[in-house]
Design a protein around this motif. Sequence first.
Motif, PDB file in Angstrom:
ATOM      1  N   PRO A 100     -11.106  -7.813  27.413  1.00  7.52           N
ATOM      2  CA  PRO A 100     -10.719  -6.439  27.298  1.00  7.52           C
ATOM      3  C   PRO A 100      -9.382  -6.239  27.733  1.00  7.52           C
ATOM      4  N   CYS A 101      -9.008  -6.529  28.887  1.00 10.15           N
ATOM      5  CA  CYS A 101      -7.732  -6.172  29.573  1.00 10.15           C
ATOM      6  C   CYS A 101      -6.639  -6.767  28.623  1.00 10.15           C
ATOM      7  N   ILE A 102      -6.697  -7.963  27.943  1.00 13.04           N
ATOM      8  CA  ILE A 102      -5.769  -8.549  27.069  1.00 13.04           C
ATOM      9  C   ILE A 102      -5.970  -8.229  25.540  1.00 13.04           C
ATOM     10  N   ASP A 103      -7.123  -8.061  25.102  1.00 14.26           N
ATOM     11  CA  ASP A 103      -7.617  -7.866  23.959  1.00 14.26           C
ATOM     12  C   ASP A 103      -7.613  -6.568  22.974  1.00 14.26           C
ATOM     13  N   ILE A 104      -7.915  -5.808  24.046  1.00 12.85           N
ATOM     14  CA  ILE A 104      -8.137  -4.505  23.373  1.00 12.85           C
ATOM     15  C   ILE A 104      -6.700  -3.825  23.117  1.00 12.85           C
ATOM     16  N   PRO A 105      -5.812  -3.856  23.958  1.00 12.50           N
ATOM     17  CA  PRO A 105      -4.437  -3.506  23.385  1.00 12.50           C
ATOM     18  C   PRO A 105      -3.828  -4.218  22.292  1.00 12.50           C
ATOM     19  N   ASP A 106      -4.186  -5.520  21.924  1.00 10.22           N
ATOM     20  CA  ASP A 106      -3.996  -6.065  20.751  1.00 10.22           C
ATOM     21  C   ASP A 106      -4.755  -5.577  19.547  1.00 10.22           C
ATOM     22  N   VAL A 107      -6.097  -5.256  19.616  1.00 11.20           N
ATOM     23  CA  VAL A 107      -6.929  -4.789  18.513  1.00 11.20           C
ATOM     24  C   VAL A 107      -6.153  -3.319  18.300  1.00 11.20           C
ATOM     25  N   VAL A 108      -5.895  -2.387  19.472  1.00  9.10           N
ATOM     26  CA  VAL A 108      -5.470  -1.210  19.107  1.00  9.10           C
ATOM     27  C   VAL A 108      -4.289  -1.249  18.204  1.00  9.10           C
ATOM     28  N   GLU A 109      -3.296  -2.132  18.517  1.00  7.29           N
ATOM     29  CA  GLU A 109      -2.132  -2.195  17.903  1.00  7.29           C
ATOM     30  C   GLU A 109      -2.070  -2.722  16.433  1.00  7.29           C
ATOM     31  N   LYS A 110      -3.107  -3.660  16.292  1.00  8.78           N
ATOM     32  CA  LYS A 110      -3.271  -4.093  14.700  1.00  8.78           C
ATOM     33  C   LYS A 110      -4.130  -3.101  14.092  1.00  8.78           C
ATOM     34  N   TYR A 111      -5.049  -2.073  14.733  1.00  6.97           N
ATOM     35  CA  TYR A 111      -5.408  -1.081  14.028  1.00  6.97           C
ATOM     36  C   TYR A 111      -4.429   0.056  13.551  1.00  6.97           C
ATOM     37  N   MET A 112      -3.454   0.302  14.463  1.00 11.23           N
ATOM     38  CA  MET A 112      -2.378   1.290  14.171  1.00 11.23           C
ATOM     39  C   MET A 112      -1.564   0.870  13.213  1.00 11.23           C
ATOM     40  N   ASN A 113      -1.219  -0.505  13.070  1.00 15.25           N
ATOM     41  CA  ASN A 113      -0.412  -0.873  12.185  1.00 15.25           C
ATOM     42  C   ASN A 113      -1.160  -1.362  10.635  1.00 15.25           C
ATOM     43  N   LYS A 114      -2.355  -1.007  10.540  1.00 22.31           N
ATOM     44  CA  LYS A 114      -2.985  -1.082   9.594  1.00 22.31           C
ATOM     45  C   LYS A 114      -3.479  -2.409   9.173  1.00 22.31           C
ATOM     46  N   GLU A 115      -3.329  -3.478  10.194  1.00 17.47           N
ATOM     47  CA  GLU A 115      -3.741  -4.916   9.855  1.00 17.47           C
ATOM     48  C   GLU A 115      -5.270  -5.071  10.258  1.00 17.47           C
ATOM     49  N   LEU A 116      -5.850  -4.206  10.736  1.00 16.39           N
ATOM     50  CA  LEU A 116      -7.315  -4.307  11.038  1.00 16.39           C
ATOM     51  C   LEU A 116      -7.819  -3.314  10.340  1.00 16.39           C
ATOM     52  N   GLU A 117      -8.802  -3.557   9.470  1.00 17.00           N
ATOM     53  CA  GLU A 117      -9.550  -2.450   8.656  1.00 17.00           C
ATOM     54  C   GLU A 117     -10.725  -1.971   9.437  1.00 17.00           C
ATOM     55  N   LEU A 118     -10.580  -1.263  10.426  1.00 18.60           N
ATOM     56  CA  LEU A 118     -11.869  -0.782  11.156  1.00 18.60           C
ATOM     57  C   LEU A 118     -12.579   0.185  10.657  1.00 18.60           C
ATOM     58  N   ASP A 119     -11.944   1.216   9.920  1.00 20.56           N
ATOM     59  CA  ASP A 119     -12.700   2.268   9.433  1.00 20.56           C
ATOM     60  C   ASP A 119     -13.463   1.785   8.099  1.00 20.56           C
ATOM     61  N   LYS A 120     -12.948   0.640   7.387  1.00 21.20           N
ATOM     62  CA  LYS A 120     -13.834   0.162   6.305  1.00 21.20           C
ATOM     63  C   LYS A 120     -15.078  -0.638   6.946  1.00 21.20           C
ATOM     64  N   PHE A 121     -15.035  -0.968   8.231  1.00 22.10           N
ATOM     65  CA  PHE A 121     -16.043  -1.906   8.859  1.00 22.10           C
ATOM     66  C   PHE A 121     -17.079  -0.663   9.321  1.00 22.10           C
ATOM     67  N   ILE A 122     -16.680   0.427   9.943  1.00 21.96           N
ATOM     68  CA  ILE A 122     -17.499   1.132  10.432  1.00 21.96           C
ATOM     69  C   ILE A 122     -18.275   1.798   9.302  1.00 21.96           C
ATOM     70  N   LEU A 123     -17.367   2.408   8.360  1.00 20.03           N
ATOM     71  CA  LEU A 123     -18.261   3.110   7.129  1.00 20.03           C
ATOM     72  C   LEU A 123     -19.209   2.242   6.582  1.00 20.03           C
ATOM     73  N   SER A 124     -18.801   0.888   6.324  1.00 20.85           N
ATOM     74  CA  SER A 124     -19.714  -0.126   5.959  1.00 20.85           C
ATOM     75  C   SER A 124     -21.161  -0.169   6.618  1.00 20.85           C
ATOM     76  N   LEU A 125     -21.176   0.117   8.002  1.00 18.98           N
ATOM     77  CA  LEU A 125     -22.449  -0.009   8.699  1.00 18.98           C
ATOM     78  C   LEU A 125     -23.116   1.438   8.658  1.00 18.98           C
ATOM     79  N   GLY A 126     -22.421   2.442   8.142  1.00 16.58           N
ATOM     80  CA  GLY A 126     -23.237   3.678   7.967  1.00 16.58           C
ATOM     81  C   GLY A 126     -22.809   4.640   9.161  1.00 16.58           C
ATOM     82  N   VAL A 127     -21.946   4.224  10.223  1.00  9.48           N
ATOM     83  CA  VAL A 127     -21.840   4.902  11.447  1.00  9.48           C
ATOM     84  C   VAL A 127     -21.254   6.310  11.118  1.00  9.48           C
TER      85      VAL A 127
END
Length: 127
Positions: A100-127
Amino acid sequence: MYIRKVFAKKFGVTEFVIPKDHDKPVQQVLAEMTDGEVDRAIECTGSIQAMILAFECVHDGWDVAVLVGVPNKDDLFKTHHINVLNEMTLKGTFFGNYKPCIDIPDVVEKYMNKELELDKFILSLGV
Protein backbone atom coordinates in the motif's frame (compact mmCIF):
# COMPACT_ATOMS: atom_id res chain seq x y z
CA MET A 1 -24.17 -17.29 -18.00
CA TYR A 2 -22.62 -16.66 -14.61
CA ILE A 3 -22.18 -13.01 -13.62
CA ARG A 4 -18.44 -13.62 -12.94
CA LYS A 5 -18.04 -14.96 -16.45
CA VAL A 6 -19.65 -11.82 -17.87
CA PHE A 7 -17.26 -9.61 -15.89
CA ALA A 8 -14.25 -11.74 -16.75
CA LYS A 9 -15.01 -11.57 -20.48
CA LYS A 10 -15.57 -7.81 -20.23
CA PHE A 11 -12.07 -7.40 -18.83
CA GLY A 12 -10.31 -9.56 -21.40
CA VAL A 13 -10.52 -13.14 -20.18
CA THR A 14 -10.64 -15.36 -23.26
CA GLU A 15 -11.44 -18.73 -21.67
CA PHE A 16 -13.46 -19.41 -18.56
CA VAL A 17 -14.10 -22.89 -17.15
CA ILE A 18 -16.63 -23.62 -14.44
CA PRO A 19 -15.84 -27.16 -13.23
CA LYS A 20 -19.39 -28.00 -12.11
CA ASP A 21 -20.62 -27.36 -15.68
CA HIS A 22 -18.74 -30.47 -16.86
CA ASP A 23 -19.25 -34.16 -16.19
CA LYS A 24 -15.52 -34.93 -16.23
CA PRO A 25 -12.53 -33.70 -14.21
CA VAL A 26 -11.58 -30.10 -14.96
CA GLN A 27 -8.00 -31.20 -15.74
CA GLN A 28 -9.37 -33.28 -18.58
CA VAL A 29 -11.57 -30.41 -19.84
CA LEU A 30 -8.58 -28.06 -19.85
CA ALA A 31 -6.32 -30.61 -21.51
CA GLU A 32 -8.88 -31.03 -24.29
CA MET A 33 -9.24 -27.26 -24.71
CA THR A 34 -5.48 -26.69 -24.93
CA ASP A 35 -4.20 -29.87 -26.60
CA GLY A 36 -2.29 -30.67 -23.42
CA GLU A 37 -1.72 -28.62 -20.31
CA VAL A 38 -2.06 -24.90 -19.65
CA ASP A 39 0.82 -22.41 -19.56
CA ARG A 40 -0.47 -20.47 -16.57
CA ALA A 41 -3.14 -21.22 -14.00
CA ILE A 42 -4.37 -18.63 -11.53
CA GLU A 43 -6.59 -19.73 -8.67
CA CYS A 44 -8.55 -17.01 -6.84
CA THR A 45 -11.27 -18.83 -4.89
CA GLY A 46 -9.46 -20.05 -1.81
CA SER A 47 -10.79 -23.56 -2.40
CA ILE A 48 -8.00 -26.03 -1.65
CA GLN A 49 -9.42 -28.37 -4.30
CA ALA A 50 -9.28 -25.56 -6.89
CA MET A 51 -5.69 -24.80 -5.86
CA ILE A 52 -4.63 -28.40 -6.37
CA LEU A 53 -6.44 -28.53 -9.72
CA ALA A 54 -4.75 -25.32 -10.87
CA PHE A 55 -1.34 -26.72 -10.01
CA GLU A 56 -2.00 -30.08 -11.62
CA CYS A 57 -3.20 -28.43 -14.86
CA VAL A 58 0.05 -26.63 -15.70
CA HIS A 59 2.51 -28.09 -18.17
CA ASP A 60 5.37 -30.14 -16.76
CA GLY A 61 8.70 -28.39 -16.64
CA TRP A 62 8.15 -24.76 -17.47
CA ASP A 63 4.74 -23.39 -16.59
CA VAL A 64 3.37 -21.81 -13.43
CA ALA A 65 0.37 -22.01 -11.13
CA VAL A 66 -0.25 -18.97 -8.95
CA LEU A 67 -2.45 -19.28 -5.88
CA VAL A 68 -4.19 -16.04 -4.92
CA GLY A 69 -7.13 -17.29 -2.88
CA VAL A 70 -6.72 -17.86 0.85
CA PRO A 71 -7.80 -21.33 1.99
CA ASN A 72 -9.03 -22.37 5.41
CA LYS A 73 -6.12 -22.48 7.86
CA ASP A 74 -6.60 -26.21 8.40
CA ASP A 75 -6.65 -27.17 4.70
CA LEU A 76 -3.75 -29.23 3.37
CA PHE A 77 -2.34 -28.94 -0.13
CA LYS A 78 -1.73 -32.48 -1.34
CA THR A 79 -0.38 -33.45 -4.73
CA HIS A 80 1.65 -36.30 -6.10
CA HIS A 81 5.41 -35.88 -5.56
CA ILE A 82 6.07 -36.39 -9.28
CA ASN A 83 4.55 -32.94 -9.91
CA VAL A 84 7.41 -31.33 -7.99
CA LEU A 85 10.01 -33.62 -9.56
CA ASN A 86 8.69 -32.65 -13.02
CA GLU A 87 9.71 -29.06 -12.23
CA MET A 88 6.17 -27.72 -12.14
CA THR A 89 6.19 -24.28 -10.52
CA LEU A 90 3.81 -23.28 -7.75
CA LYS A 91 3.70 -19.71 -6.47
CA GLY A 92 1.52 -18.02 -3.94
CA THR A 93 0.67 -14.41 -3.36
CA PHE A 94 -0.94 -12.71 -0.41
CA PHE A 95 -3.09 -9.76 -1.52
CA GLY A 96 -1.24 -9.84 -4.85
CA ASN A 97 2.00 -8.79 -3.14
CA TYR A 98 0.39 -5.36 -2.96
CA LYS A 99 2.40 -2.82 -0.95
CA PRO A 100 0.00 0.00 0.00
CA CYS A 101 2.68 2.60 0.84
CA ILE A 102 4.26 2.20 -2.58
CA ASP A 103 1.40 1.00 -4.75
CA ILE A 104 -1.52 3.26 -3.79
CA PRO A 105 0.19 6.45 -5.01
CA ASP A 106 0.96 4.69 -8.32
CA VAL A 107 -2.66 3.56 -8.68
CA VAL A 108 -3.96 7.06 -7.92
CA GLU A 109 -1.56 8.57 -10.47
CA LYS A 110 -2.64 6.09 -13.14
CA TYR A 111 -6.28 6.81 -12.38
CA MET A 112 -5.77 10.59 -12.55
CA ASN A 113 -3.90 10.20 -15.86
CA LYS A 114 -6.79 8.06 -17.21
CA GLU A 115 -4.47 5.06 -17.58
CA LEU A 116 -6.62 3.00 -15.19
CA GLU A 117 -10.32 2.66 -15.97
CA LEU A 118 -11.42 2.29 -12.37
CA ASP A 119 -14.85 3.86 -12.96
CA LYS A 120 -15.60 1.25 -15.62
CA PHE A 121 -14.64 -1.53 -13.22
CA ILE A 122 -16.75 -0.18 -10.35
CA LEU A 123 -19.76 0.39 -12.61
CA SER A 124 -19.41 -3.14 -13.98
CA LEU A 125 -19.72 -4.53 -10.49
CA GLY A 126 -22.89 -2.54 -9.87
CA VAL A 127 -21.39 -0.62 -6.97
